[in-house]
Scaffold this motif. Structure first.
Motif, PDB file in Angstrom:
ATOM      1  N   LEU A  14       0.829  -1.207   0.000  1.00  0.00           N
ATOM      2  CA  LEU A  14       0.000   0.000   0.000  1.00  0.00           C
ATOM      3  C   LEU A  14       0.869   1.265   0.000  1.00  0.00           C
ATOM      4  CD1 LEU A  14      -2.694  -1.184   2.553  1.00  0.00           C
ATOM      5  CD2 LEU A  14      -3.115  -0.619   0.156  1.00  0.00           C
ATOM      6  N   ILE A  15       1.937   1.235   0.792  1.00  0.00           N
ATOM      7  CA  ILE A  15       2.826   2.404   0.840  1.00  0.00           C
ATOM      8  C   ILE A  15       3.531   2.601  -0.495  1.00  0.00           C
ATOM      9  CG2 ILE A  15       4.918   3.308   1.923  1.00  0.00           C
ATOM     10  CD1 ILE A  15       4.014   1.952   4.520  1.00  0.00           C
ATOM     11  N   ALA A  16       3.939   1.490  -1.117  1.00  0.00           N
ATOM     12  CA  ALA A  16       4.585   1.591  -2.427  1.00  0.00           C
ATOM     13  C   ALA A  16       3.637   2.182  -3.457  1.00  0.00           C
ATOM     14  CB  ALA A  16       5.064   0.208  -2.874  1.00  0.00           C
TER      15      ALA A  16
ATOM     16  N   ALA B 213       4.131   5.671  -5.446  1.00  0.00           N
ATOM     17  CA  ALA B 213       4.122   5.701  -6.917  1.00  0.00           C
ATOM     18  C   ALA B 213       3.050   6.631  -7.466  1.00  0.00           C
ATOM     19  CB  ALA B 213       3.901   4.287  -7.455  1.00  0.00           C
ATOM     20  N   GLY B 214       2.212   7.163  -6.593  1.00  0.00           N
ATOM     21  CA  GLY B 214       1.161   8.080  -7.030  1.00  0.00           C
ATOM     22  C   GLY B 214      -0.124   7.397  -7.438  1.00  0.00           C
ATOM     23  N   ASP B 215      -0.231   6.060  -7.234  1.00  0.00           N
ATOM     24  CA  ASP B 215      -1.443   5.338  -7.635  1.00  0.00           C
ATOM     25  C   ASP B 215      -2.527   5.378  -6.560  1.00  0.00           C
ATOM     26  OD1 ASP B 215      -0.162   4.616  -9.991  1.00  0.00           O
ATOM     27  OD2 ASP B 215       0.683   2.792  -9.083  1.00  0.00           O
ATOM     28  N   LEU B 216      -2.144   5.647  -5.317  1.00  0.00           N
ATOM     29  CA  LEU B 216      -3.091   5.587  -4.206  1.00  0.00           C
ATOM     30  C   LEU B 216      -3.015   6.883  -3.413  1.00  0.00           C
ATOM     31  CD1 LEU B 216      -5.052   3.607  -2.709  1.00  0.00           C
ATOM     32  CD2 LEU B 216      -3.119   2.970  -1.266  1.00  0.00           C
ATOM     33  N   ASP B 217      -4.197   7.449  -3.126  1.00  0.00           N
ATOM     34  CA  ASP B 217      -4.229   8.679  -2.336  1.00  0.00           C
ATOM     35  C   ASP B 217      -3.730   8.431  -0.916  1.00  0.00           C
ATOM     36  OD1 ASP B 217      -5.279  10.021  -4.454  1.00  0.00           O
ATOM     37  OD2 ASP B 217      -7.362   9.821  -3.804  1.00  0.00           O
ATOM     38  N   ASP B 218      -3.036   9.424  -0.370  1.00  0.00           N
ATOM     39  CA  ASP B 218      -2.498   9.288   0.978  1.00  0.00           C
ATOM     40  C   ASP B 218      -3.623   9.164   2.009  1.00  0.00           C
ATOM     41  OD1 ASP B 218       0.009   9.399   2.657  1.00  0.00           O
ATOM     42  OD2 ASP B 218      -1.141  11.013   3.588  1.00  0.00           O
ATOM     43  N   GLU B 219      -4.730   9.910   1.801  1.00  0.00           N
ATOM     44  CA  GLU B 219      -5.845   9.848   2.744  1.00  0.00           C
ATOM     45  C   GLU B 219      -6.447   8.449   2.775  1.00  0.00           C
ATOM     46  OE1 GLU B 219      -5.431  12.084   0.456  1.00  0.00           O
ATOM     47  OE2 GLU B 219      -5.096  13.953   1.583  1.00  0.00           O
ATOM     48  N   THR B 220      -6.590   7.838   1.599  1.00  0.00           N
ATOM     49  CA  THR B 220      -7.120   6.471   1.533  1.00  0.00           C
ATOM     50  C   THR B 220      -6.164   5.496   2.210  1.00  0.00           C
ATOM     51  OG1 THR B 220      -8.203   6.993  -0.569  1.00  0.00           O
ATOM     52  CG2 THR B 220      -7.929   4.652  -0.006  1.00  0.00           C
ATOM     53  N   LEU B 221      -4.866   5.689   1.954  1.00  0.00           N
ATOM     54  CA  LEU B 221      -3.860   4.825   2.573  1.00  0.00           C
ATOM     55  C   LEU B 221      -3.960   4.856   4.091  1.00  0.00           C
ATOM     56  CD1 LEU B 221      -1.140   3.177   2.508  1.00  0.00           C
ATOM     57  CD2 LEU B 221      -0.005   5.397   2.675  1.00  0.00           C
ATOM     58  N   ARG B 222      -4.083   6.056   4.675  1.00  0.00           N
ATOM     59  CA  ARG B 222      -4.124   6.171   6.137  1.00  0.00           C
ATOM     60  C   ARG B 222      -5.330   5.444   6.718  1.00  0.00           C
ATOM     61  NH1 ARG B 222      -0.717  10.306   8.096  1.00  0.00           N
ATOM     62  NH2 ARG B 222       0.341  11.436   6.427  1.00  0.00           N
ATOM     63  N   GLY B 223      -6.471   5.545   6.063  1.00  0.00           N
ATOM     64  CA  GLY B 223      -7.657   4.859   6.557  1.00  0.00           C
ATOM     65  C   GLY B 223      -7.499   3.347   6.529  1.00  0.00           C
ATOM     66  N   VAL B 224      -6.934   2.813   5.437  1.00  0.00           N
ATOM     67  CA  VAL B 224      -6.729   1.365   5.331  1.00  0.00           C
ATOM     68  C   VAL B 224      -5.680   0.895   6.335  1.00  0.00           C
ATOM     69  CG1 VAL B 224      -6.004  -0.500   3.803  1.00  0.00           C
ATOM     70  CG2 VAL B 224      -7.418   1.348   2.916  1.00  0.00           C
ATOM     71  N   LEU B 225      -4.620   1.698   6.519  1.00  0.00           N
ATOM     72  CA  LEU B 225      -3.573   1.315   7.473  1.00  0.00           C
ATOM     73  C   LEU B 225      -4.098   1.250   8.905  1.00  0.00           C
ATOM     74  CD1 LEU B 225      -0.322   3.158   6.315  1.00  0.00           C
ATOM     75  CD2 LEU B 225      -0.952   0.761   6.029  1.00  0.00           C
TER      76      LEU B 225
END
Length: 545
Positions: A507-509, A513-525
């Motif tokens: 997810l971090i990768a 790489a710009g494929d995943l929004d940071d806000e979405t990443l934080r929620g999933v993490l």
């Protein structure tokens, strides 16, 4: 300069503690040793904090954190032995040490000798409890040692405040020492309980975990300062507030409980590491102070050995005399629960669990520099030196030999394990019945406007989720004594953690790489972190068993 040096000491203490833990060494002893050596390094400045900082900033969170973790029900169950060890034995130790020191050390007045007695009287159960839990010490022994640690801290520091007030010449609201002591106790308990009730009521209406945790962080300092402001015991106020908040912890949200647990564990470790490192760094300056006041170092060494011997001897004599008294009363047909059910081996372990620690070191650093009339406090340097020797000596002698003593005496209790399993099974039955009753009620009274098929499907999913969790718990409990099952459980947790870390890395990768929004990443993490925390809890629980 002091602020920068304090931060450097904290960082160094964290690193040393990490290395000591990896080497299975006693971190407090390592910190004191390294700090002592560092104090003799040329150019190392003298790190000295005002006594009010140590007593008003360092001690309250330490005592509050310990109180939060202790059960009020357990406290009541073992009230007799806890009070005997935490109040009466502390008073006996303080006065015996005061009598010996006053008759032996010319630099001390009787009041200053009582200050010394109050400083070295309280034991620190942290080391004994940690060792005991690893080696299977019965829970009742662990509970007694933990409860004693709370009560004896409050007793010793209340006596410390009374003795300091008498020596310094400051006047409280009450002039008679005995009445003043009782006032300190009653006032401290009252202030702590009042503030805890208020903070608990306010937190119950916040619905915001960070704010609730922040209110909990402020409470020990507020309780301590408010009690001290009216001349009562700030220490007792903190302990009372902690016991109340810990007992009512089930009223707050799960998020607040998880957050507070982590915060207080970190604060606890941080302050304990700092105090041990700080006191180690005082050694050279304590020695210089003793020498500077014309006290022969050979005489000081004799004083230290005698006081250490007295402190170490009082506890075994007290505990084993009580065991003998219990035996006599048992033959007369009188018997009580709790401490009276400890056998002689468990009494021996309790009698040897007399290590001194953070409270002794912090209180020694809290002795005032001058009296009310401006004169130096009598024997302050010798009090600090003796407290240092007692803390290090008990850690070195009793702390280092405690594991061997527990192993040799073989004090584990198989019946206690059976009771623990029965209690766990009862908790599971209560939980399962409550869940099934709630699901039945929801099925019979579905929400308005919701299709019956949707309700049935949803309840079936909830039932499967509950059943899966119960099956996992049952499998884990059943496999506790089966080596193959234990290995399988460890392997499962290792694989699950590896999977979660791989998911997090992927997810971090994708974010990088710009494929995943940071806000979405934080929620999933956050979801992954919750699941990994459950895995870590299973690992920690297995390590404690």
């Amino acid at each position: 300069m002091n602020g920068t040096l304090i931060l450097l000491v904290v960082i160094a203490a964290i690193a040393v503690t990490g290395l000591a833990n990896r080497g299975n060494l006693q971190a407090p002893l390592v910190l004191v040793t390294i700090g002592s050596i560092a104090s003799f390094v040329p150019g190392v400045p003298h790190l000295e904090l005002h006594p009010h900082v140590i007593l008003g900033v360092v001690l309250p969170p330490l005592l509050y954190s310990a109180s939060l973790r202790f059960s009020v029900a357990t406290f009541r169950r073992h009230l007799g032995p806890i009070l005997r060890l935490g109040i009466f034995m502390v008073l006996v130790t303080a006065f015996v040490v005061a009598f010996v020191a006053d008759s032996m050390i010319p630099e001390l007045t009787l009041g200053a000798a009582l200050v010394l007695g109050a400083v070295v009287a309280p034991t620190d159960a942290v080391s004994a409890v940690a060792v005991g839990q690893k080696l299977g010490l019965p829970r009742r022994v662990i509970a007694i040692l933990t409860g004693e640690g709370l009560v004896n801290d409050a007793t010793a520091l209340t006596l410390f405040a009374v003795a300091i007030s008498a020596v310094v010449g400051s006047r409280g609201l009450v002039d008679q020492p005995v009445v003043f002591f009782l006032y300190e106790v009653a006032g401290g308990v009252g202030v702590g309980l009042l503030l805890a009730v208020i903070v608990h009521w306010v937190r119950g209406r916040m619905y915001d975990s960070p704010l609730e945790t922040a209110a909990g962080l402020v409470l020990p300092f507020a309780a301590y300062l408010a009690a001290e402001e009216i001349g009562a015991s700030g220490v007792l106020a903190v302990v009372t507030a902690g016991l109340y908040m810990g007992h009512r912890a089930t009223d707050v949200s799960v998020g607040t409980r998880i957050q507070e647990r982590s915060v207080w564990e970190s604060v606890d470790v941080l302050l304990e590491m700092f105090v041990f490192a700080y006191m180690g760094m005082q050694l050279k300056f304590v020695v210089d102070g003793v020498r500077g006041h014309g006290i022969d170092l050979g005489d000081a060494a004799v004083y230290a050995v005698v006081v250490l011997a007295v402190v170490m001897a009082i506890r075994p004599v007290w505990v084993l005399l009580h065991w003998a008294r219990r035996g006599v009363m048992r033959r007369m047909g009188w018997r009580r629960a709790g401490y009276d059910h400890l056998n002689v081996r468990e009494h021996i372990v309790v009698s040897w669990a007399g290590m001194r620690g953070v409270v002794t070191l912090a209180a020694a650093g809290g002795v005032p520099f001058v009296l009310a009339n401006g004169d130096p406090f009598p024997g302050r340097e010798i009090i600090q030196a003796l407290a240092f020797v007692v803390a290090v000596g008990t850690l070195l002698i009793q702390g280092a030999t405690m594991p061997l003593l527990i192993r040799r005496l073989d004090v584990s209790d198989p019946y206690e394990r059976i009771r623990a399993e029965e209690q766990l099974a009862l908790a599971r039955r209560i939980s399962r019945k409550a869940g099934e009753d709630t699901m039945r009620t929801l099925a019979e009274n579905p929400p308005d406007g919701v299709d019956g098929t949707v309700v049935a499907t949803t309840l079936e999913r909830v039932h499967r989720s509950m059943q899966s969790r119960l099956d996992a718990q049952r499998a884990e409990d059943t496999g506790e004594l089966d080596p193959a099952a234990i290995r399988a459980g460890i392997l499962f947790d290792d694989f699950r953690r590896a999977t979660l870390r791989a998911q997090r890395d992927a997810l971090i990768a994708a974010r990088d790489a710009g494929d995943l929004d940071d806000e979405t990443l934080r929620g999933v993490l956050e979801s992954l972190d919750t699941e990994e925390a459950a895995v870590e809890e299973r690992v920690n629980r297995r390590a404690r068993r």
